[in-house]
Design an enzyme around this catalytic site. Structure first.
Site, PDB file in Angstrom:
ATOM      1  N   ASN A  55      88.850  71.629  91.823  1.00 20.23           N
ATOM      2  CA  ASN A  55      88.652  72.400  92.897  1.00 20.23           C
ATOM      3  C   ASN A  55      88.565  73.814  92.554  1.00 20.23           C
ATOM      4  O   ASN A  55      88.410  74.720  93.500  1.00 20.23           O
ATOM      5  CB  ASN A  55      90.067  72.132  93.719  1.00 20.23           C
ATOM      6  CG  ASN A  55      91.458  72.097  93.030  1.00 20.23           C
ATOM      7  OD1 ASN A  55      91.625  71.143  92.061  1.00 20.23           O
ATOM      8  ND2 ASN A  55      92.348  72.755  92.999  1.00 20.23           N
ATOM      9  N   GLN A  72      87.635  67.056  96.871  1.00 20.08           N
ATOM     10  CA  GLN A  72      86.659  68.243  96.954  1.00 20.08           C
ATOM     11  C   GLN A  72      85.161  67.523  97.211  1.00 20.08           C
ATOM     12  O   GLN A  72      84.081  68.107  96.940  1.00 20.08           O
ATOM     13  CB  GLN A  72      86.752  68.970  95.621  1.00 20.08           C
ATOM     14  CG  GLN A  72      88.034  70.038  95.632  1.00 20.08           C
ATOM     15  CD  GLN A  72      88.065  70.945  96.827  1.00 20.08           C
ATOM     16  OE1 GLN A  72      86.906  71.429  97.502  1.00 20.08           O
ATOM     17  NE2 GLN A  72      89.015  71.448  96.986  1.00 20.08           N
ATOM     18  N   GLY A 104      91.389  65.213 105.242  1.00 19.72           N
ATOM     19  CA  GLY A 104      90.232  65.582 106.078  1.00 19.72           C
ATOM     20  C   GLY A 104      89.952  66.777 106.515  1.00 19.72           C
ATOM     21  O   GLY A 104      88.826  67.393 106.703  1.00 19.72           O
ATOM     22  N   HIS A 105      91.049  67.882 105.896  1.00 23.28           N
ATOM     23  CA  HIS A 105      90.456  69.365 106.079  1.00 23.28           C
ATOM     24  C   HIS A 105      89.750  70.044 105.227  1.00 23.28           C
ATOM     25  O   HIS A 105      89.146  71.019 105.571  1.00 23.28           O
ATOM     26  CB  HIS A 105      91.944  70.084 106.468  1.00 23.28           C
ATOM     27  CG  HIS A 105      92.797  70.352 105.075  1.00 23.28           C
ATOM     28  ND1 HIS A 105      92.651  71.331 104.410  1.00 23.28           N
ATOM     29  CD2 HIS A 105      93.447  69.496 104.539  1.00 23.28           C
ATOM     30  CE1 HIS A 105      93.361  71.254 103.275  1.00 23.28           C
ATOM     31  NE2 HIS A 105      93.963  70.012 103.308  1.00 23.28           N
ATOM     32  N   THR A 127     104.167  55.746 113.020  1.00 18.27           N
ATOM     33  CA  THR A 127     103.093  55.700 113.967  1.00 18.27           C
ATOM     34  C   THR A 127     101.871  56.204 113.706  1.00 18.27           C
ATOM     35  O   THR A 127     101.958  57.439 112.934  1.00 18.27           O
ATOM     36  CB  THR A 127     103.834  56.356 115.083  1.00 18.27           C
ATOM     37  OG1 THR A 127     104.910  55.591 115.601  1.00 18.27           O
ATOM     38  CG2 THR A 127     102.693  56.122 116.551  1.00 18.27           C
ATOM     39  N   CYS A 183     100.725  83.799  92.356  1.00 17.57           N
ATOM     40  CA  CYS A 183     101.617  84.831  92.230  1.00 17.57           C
ATOM     41  C   CYS A 183     102.921  84.087  92.401  1.00 17.57           C
ATOM     42  O   CYS A 183     103.254  83.692  93.648  1.00 17.57           O
ATOM     43  CB  CYS A 183     101.424  85.978  93.154  1.00 17.57           C
ATOM     44  SG  CYS A 183     102.419  87.429  92.851  1.00 17.57           S
TER      45      CYS A 183
HETATM   46  N1  PLP Z   1      93.420  67.394  95.372  1.00 20.91           N
HETATM   47  C1  PLP Z   1      92.446  68.321  95.313  1.00 20.91           C
HETATM   48  C2  PLP Z   1      91.271  68.364  94.213  1.00 20.91           C
HETATM   49  C3  PLP Z   1      92.701  69.446  96.191  1.00 20.91           C
HETATM   50  O1  PLP Z   1      91.786  70.532  96.307  1.00 20.91           O
HETATM   51  C4  PLP Z   1      93.386  69.325  97.222  1.00 20.91           C
HETATM   52  C5  PLP Z   1      93.750  70.737  98.033  1.00 20.91           C
HETATM   53  O2  PLP Z   1      93.371  71.824  97.864  1.00 20.91           O
HETATM   54  C6  PLP Z   1      94.462  68.507  97.202  1.00 20.91           C
HETATM   55  C7  PLP Z   1      94.284  67.432  96.285  1.00 20.91           C
HETATM   56  C8  PLP Z   1      95.965  68.214  98.221  1.00 20.91           C
HETATM   57  O3  PLP Z   1      95.177  68.125  99.413  1.00 20.91           O
HETATM   58  P1  PLP Z   1      96.439  68.054 100.778  1.00 20.91           P
HETATM   59  O4  PLP Z   1      96.975  69.601 100.579  1.00 20.91           O
HETATM   60  O5  PLP Z   1      95.458  68.193 101.907  1.00 20.91           O
HETATM   61  O6  PLP Z   1      97.105  67.225 100.302  1.00 20.91           O
END
Ligand code: PLP
Length: 404
Positions: free
Chosen positions: A172, A201, A222-223, A259, A345
């Site tokens: 990421n 990612q 999902g986000h 749920t 930080c």
């Molecule tokens: N793994 C990776 C590589 C990510 O980039 C992220 C979120 O930045 C996560 C896991 C964690 O995702 P979430 O905060 O939606 O659980």
């Protein structure tokens, strides 16, 4: 107030899509009825309940299709972090429960996990928890200067008591794409080792077919692909052992009580369906990323981090000598540009990114890290705007830096 007005009328360029994406309008429309009209609890037998059940199972089919899996192999969760916790703790606990037969209960033979030093905190902290609880031993593999883990290193780290290998698909922070399919092929020769990948990612841009990758468990959220925050999933190959981490009702095949979040599950499936279509056009994002990289590298002292070719289409990441990443972020934000830095930080002190440090970047250089992550809406004009604004920011910060 002035700040607010500024924000409203200033040009806005969102280049932090690796942190989160906006909800796609089509996704939003798909989930809307499940808040207002079809709001039933999917565990109930009445009409509302059955409608909700149909929606959840339809979503499960769609997600399974996108991953080349079977519907019963998909567990809906609240996020990737939850999926990752479930995968690691769930496999280790399951193996410990079979302790008599596998002889892993004795101190010298705790279940062993192989992972990498550059995983997201969700993996690293889960592994640390298992180590501290005396439930597992963990090997954190080093990576090369591009953030790549070697298949040979994974193979060498395997011990008779290894139960899980966990390697992220796309990093990421630097966007490096790890050799998941190659590791999957190598692990095929072994027995009793389950292979997890954090595909958080990768879902929007890369092929996540679980058979092609050779993975037994795959986590996602999902986000990162235009669904809302608060919904994710875990693929679990039939036969992989797993103990649930959320006790309660029998939802999600008994593996995740609570749920079901029907609207968000519907949204997740819709977003994945759209991303399958978008993957075909991801070269547009890649071309813009390359234009951005070429432009930023014209700044003296700017270096690309991560692999130049084995790189996710949406992530451009750099270190810039002589500046603090956080200061660059603030000045970019002042010009309406959203970006990220690997350094965090904490209690007033800057901590260099564990990913860059693992790649051998010196701490003082790692403090100058900058990540610009594109999305499917990113335009050529936005990239030009960033390339116009960034060089004078770097120049100004260097002028302001105390000379030692
Ligand atoms: N793994 C990776 C590589 C990510 O980039 C992220 C979120 O930045 C996560 C896991 C964690 O995702 P979430 O905060 O939606 O659980």
């Amino acid at each position: 107030m002035i700040c607010y007005l500024n924000f409203e009328f200033m040009r806005q360029v969102y280049l932090d899509n690796a942190a989160t994406t906006a909800v796609d309008r089509e996704v939003f429309e798909a989930m809307r009825p499940y808040f207002l009209k079809n709001f039933g609890n999917a565990s109930e037998v009445h009409g509302w309940g059955q409608e909700a059940r149909t929606a959840v199972e339809g979503a499960r089919e769609k997600v399974a299709e996108a991953l080349g899996a079977e519907a019963k192999e998909i567990i809906f969760t609240s996020c990737a972090t939850e999926s990752i916790n479930l995968a690691h703790k769930g496999v280790v606990e399951a193996v410990l429960q079979q302790g008599e037969t596998r002889d892993v209960r004795r101190k010298t033979k705790r279940p062993h996990i192989v992972t990498t030093a550059i995983e997201h905190k969700a993996v690293l902290e889960t592994c640390r928890h298992l180590e501290e609880a005396g439930m597992a031993e963990v090997t954190y593999l080093p990576v090369d200067q591009y953030g790549l883990v070697s298949v040979g290193a994974v193979e060498k780290a395997i011990r008779p008591e290894t139960v899980l290998v966990s390697v992220m698909y796309v990093n990421n922070e630097v966007g490096t794409v790890e050799p998941i399919a190659e590791i999957g092929r190598m692990l095929k020769k072994t027995k009793g080792i389950f292979f997890h990948t954090d595909a958080t990612q990768a879902m929007q841009y890369l092929d996540c077919d679980v058979d092609k990758l050779g993975v037994d468990l795959l986590s996602f959220t999902g986000h990162k692909f235009y669904a809302p925050k608060g919904v994710g999933g875990l693929y679990v190959r039939t036969g992989a052992p797993l103990v649930r981490q959320m006790d309660g009702g029998g939802q999600e095949g008994g593996l995740r009580a609570g749920t079901e979040n029907v609207p968000y599950i519907v949204a997740l499936a819709k977003a994945l369906e759209l991303s399958s279509k978008f993957k075909v056009q991801s070269s547009k994002v890649m071309n813009l990323r390359d234009e951005l990289i070429a432009g930023v590298l014209k700044i003296p002292g700017a270096k690309l981090t991560g692999h130049s070719v084995k790189r996710a289409p949406h992530i451009a990441s750099f270190t810039i000598d002589g500046v603090e990443g956080e200061a660059v972020l603030l000045m970019l934000a002042d010009r309406g540009i959203a970006a990220a830095s690997g350094s965090a930080c904490t209690s007033g002190a800057l901590r260099a990114s564990h990913v860059l440090l693992a790649m051998g970047v010196p701490a003082e250089v790692a403090h100058g890290s900058l990540r610009l992550s594109l999305g499917k809406e990113t335009t050529e004009e936005e990239i030009e705007y960033v390339l116009k604004e960034l060089p004078p920011i770097v120049k100004r910060l260097r002028q302001m830096a105390p000379r030692l």
